[in-house]
Design an enzyme around this catalytic site. Sequence first.
Site, PDB file in Angstrom:
ATOM      1  CB  ILE A 159     -29.009   6.591 -17.170  1.00  0.00           C
ATOM      2  CG1 ILE A 159     -27.788   7.524 -17.205  1.00  0.00           C
ATOM      3  CG2 ILE A 159     -29.713   6.592 -18.524  1.00  0.00           C
ATOM      4  CD1 ILE A 159     -26.651   7.049 -18.102  1.00  0.00           C
ATOM      5  CG  ASP A 178     -30.447  -1.967  -9.857  1.00  0.00           C
ATOM      6  OD1 ASP A 178     -29.564  -2.526  -9.172  1.00  0.00           O
ATOM      7  OD2 ASP A 178     -30.240  -0.917 -10.483  1.00  0.00           O
ATOM      8  CB  THR A 235     -29.119   4.416 -24.356  1.00  0.00           C
ATOM      9  OG1 THR A 235     -29.752   4.262 -23.083  1.00  0.00           O
ATOM     10  CG2 THR A 235     -30.169   4.673 -25.422  1.00  0.00           C
ATOM     11  CB  SER A 236     -26.439   0.585 -21.106  1.00  0.00           C
ATOM     12  OG  SER A 236     -25.629   0.572 -19.970  1.00  0.00           O
ATOM     13  NE  ARG A 237     -19.643   1.813 -21.857  1.00  0.00           N
ATOM     14  CZ  ARG A 237     -20.016   3.085 -21.761  1.00  0.00           C
ATOM     15  NH1 ARG A 237     -21.111   3.503 -22.357  1.00  0.00           N
ATOM     16  NH2 ARG A 237     -19.278   3.954 -21.086  1.00  0.00           N
ATOM     17  CG  ASP A 261     -26.547   6.195 -28.302  1.00  0.00           C
ATOM     18  OD1 ASP A 261     -26.428   6.748 -29.421  1.00  0.00           O
ATOM     19  OD2 ASP A 261     -25.994   6.627 -27.276  1.00  0.00           O
ATOM     20  CD  GLU A 266     -19.750   1.998 -28.873  1.00  0.00           C
ATOM     21  OE1 GLU A 266     -20.947   1.692 -28.748  1.00  0.00           O
ATOM     22  OE2 GLU A 266     -19.217   2.967 -28.287  1.00  0.00           O
ATOM     23  CG  HIS A 298     -21.484   5.853 -27.400  1.00  0.00           C
ATOM     24  ND1 HIS A 298     -20.771   4.767 -26.978  1.00  0.00           N
ATOM     25  CD2 HIS A 298     -21.849   6.502 -26.251  1.00  0.00           C
ATOM     26  CE1 HIS A 298     -20.687   4.769 -25.656  1.00  0.00           C
ATOM     27  NE2 HIS A 298     -21.340   5.814 -25.196  1.00  0.00           N
TER      28      HIS A 298
END
Length: 334
Positions: A159, A178, A235-237, A261, A266, A298
């Site tokens: 992603i 990374d 938008t990951s966790r 997101d 959540e 999400h």
Amino acid sequence: MKVAVFSARPYDRRSLDEANQQRGSGPAFEFQYYDATLDVHTVTLAQDCDAVCVFVNDRLDAPVLQALHAMGVRAVLLRCAGFNNVDLASAEGLGFFVARVPAYSPEAVAEHTLALIMTLNRQTHRAYNRVREGNFMLEGLLGRTLHGKTAGIVGTGKIGLATARILHGMGCTVLGHDPYPSPDFVGLGQFVPLQELLARSDIVSLHCPLTADTRHLINDDSLTLMKHGAMLVNTSRGGLVDTDAVIRALKSRQLGHLAIDVYEQESALFFQDRSGQIIDDDVFQRLMTFPNVLVTGHQGFFTAEALQEIAETTLGNLAHFAAGTDCPNKVAKA
Ligand code: NAI
């Protein structure tokens, strides 16, 4: 073979039924759909089933797995990539077959990331409401030209790479961080240490998994390192971000924009219609008061293409379980 499908929304039913109808030969699969989330209270719904099919907020802890095992369930089919909601040690001890959908349209999540960035930057959500009310004033809608800005991608996996490609195409300078740098990132941007990425980026976008190491990666310290007024996108966790720290940074104006997101708490809110109810989560409600915060529930994965991929891979995993053959998507304890 009977499968109890938990957290089943109408779109899950449609995509699984379609994929089931399109299957060729092989054993027949029968799906029993339940809106309910799987937990200790709902586990009995899986009575007489061979497998359960679950999503991100279903809880497969030791008591649930033991109860499933006692009623004859032998397989757990995850309709998602993440498996942080499964107690893998217990699952392995009980001999469960556990399989997931490792990848489904990474571009779907990357495109949603872009939708959040563009909406927040150009205030299209506010412009939409204004124009519908006959208010054509521009004051308060000022954005910034993204061409030439610096975007930092934390986690350059599937992603993160898809997001980097889009931002690179828009003329942004792309930075990446990374621990396992991907050669595919070469040509799109430059790998830098996390501290440098935070200090140089106008937009920081999170695309790494949630692990013990990455929990609250964004906290008071890392927010202080960020460029004043920058945008943070997750938008990951949800657990990657310390939401209290983010609220402090928004109040001090250190953080200019927040788009999420995903949210750490959540599971009590997302994928449900809570519009007629009082929401008890004060942290979430505080976030809702900021004009420079954008939250979606999400939905990064939520495209027709991704749903189809999820359904087809899930059925493929189930077919491997039924046939007792090697499944490439099996999840094993590390
Ligand atoms: P992936 O496994 O292809 O990439 C994750 C990358 O993060 C890897 O390159 C890994 O080396 C890197 N990473 C690990 N620890 C790191 C650290 N401490 N700092 C920086 N990078 C680190 O995963 P993929 O498919 O790109 O998914 C990324 C995340 O997106 C998933 O973990 C999942 O939580 C989330 N996701 C969200 C969805 C949504 O609907 N919003 C849908 C699907 C996935």
